[in-house]
Design a protein around this motif. Structure first.
Motif, PDB file in Angstrom:
ATOM      1  N   THR A 253       0.814  -1.220   0.000  1.00 16.30           N
ATOM      2  CA  THR A 253       0.000   0.000   0.000  1.00 16.30           C
ATOM      3  C   THR A 253       0.844   1.265   0.000  1.00 16.30           C
ATOM      4  N   ASP A 254       2.147   1.142  -0.097  1.00 19.39           N
ATOM      5  CA  ASP A 254       3.092   2.275  -0.101  1.00 19.39           C
ATOM      6  C   ASP A 254       2.959   3.153   1.130  1.00 19.39           C
ATOM      7  N   LEU A 255       2.539   2.586   2.227  1.00 17.99           N
ATOM      8  CA  LEU A 255       2.421   3.349   3.462  1.00 17.99           C
ATOM      9  C   LEU A 255       3.794   3.732   4.010  1.00 17.99           C
ATOM     10  N   ILE A 256       4.779   2.868   3.805  1.00 19.20           N
ATOM     11  CA  ILE A 256       6.133   3.169   4.269  1.00 19.20           C
ATOM     12  C   ILE A 256       6.693   4.366   3.514  1.00 19.20           C
ATOM     13  N   ALA A 257       6.437   4.436   2.212  1.00 22.83           N
ATOM     14  CA  ALA A 257       6.914   5.578   1.423  1.00 22.83           C
ATOM     15  C   ALA A 257       6.220   6.869   1.843  1.00 22.83           C
ATOM     16  N   ARG A 258       4.949   6.797   2.180  1.00 19.25           N
ATOM     17  CA  ARG A 258       4.227   7.996   2.624  1.00 19.25           C
ATOM     18  C   ARG A 258       4.738   8.495   3.966  1.00 19.25           C
TER      19      ARG A 258
END
Length: 134
Positions: free
Chosen positions: A62-67
């Motif tokens: 979910t690309d939460l780490i990138a956010r």
């Protein structure tokens, strides 16, 4: 002294074909409790490792780490990257360490509970359990 098992035995004094047995648990074998708690701890360790893997994969997908990395970028000026600390091998190593620590703690707690129960039986007389055959 009237116990719940005694009251249940008096209530069910009607003529039935089932037999009732009341047993008192006065001893828990220490090594059996350790083995059982160890097996429960192994199951908990497997669940821990699998759930950490699945949570990491969901966060990565979910690309939460990138956010979250972008949010930290605005505070630190790009000096601190969470993605550099949260790679799959590092997360799984952390999960393995947590699982091993849980394995040790749960096994020791099982042994301690068995020891405490065996000591408390001397005071309370044990646990009265009623069985019936249908």
């Amino acid at each position: 002294m009237s116990t719940v098992a005694d009251k249940l035995a008096k209530k069910s004094s009607s003529k039935t074909s089932s037999k009732q047995v009341r047993l008192r648990l006065v001893y828990v074998d220490f090594w059996s409790a350790v083995k059982l708690s160890f097996l429960a701890a192994v199951a908990l360790a497997i669940v821990t490792i699998v759930s950490i893997f699945l949570i990491f994969m969901v966060l990565q997908t979910t690309d939460l780490i990138a956010r979250v990395d972008e949010i930290f970028d605005s505070f630190t000026g790009g000096e601190f990257k969470i993605a550099s600390f949260l790679s799959l091998p590092q997360v799984m190593a952390f999960g393995a360490i947590v699982a091993i620590l849980n394995l040790i703690v749960v096994t020791v707690l099982g042994a301690v509970v068995a020891g405490i129960y065996n000591l408390m039986v001397k005071v309370t007389g044990g646990l009265l359990v009623g069985f019936t055959s249908n």
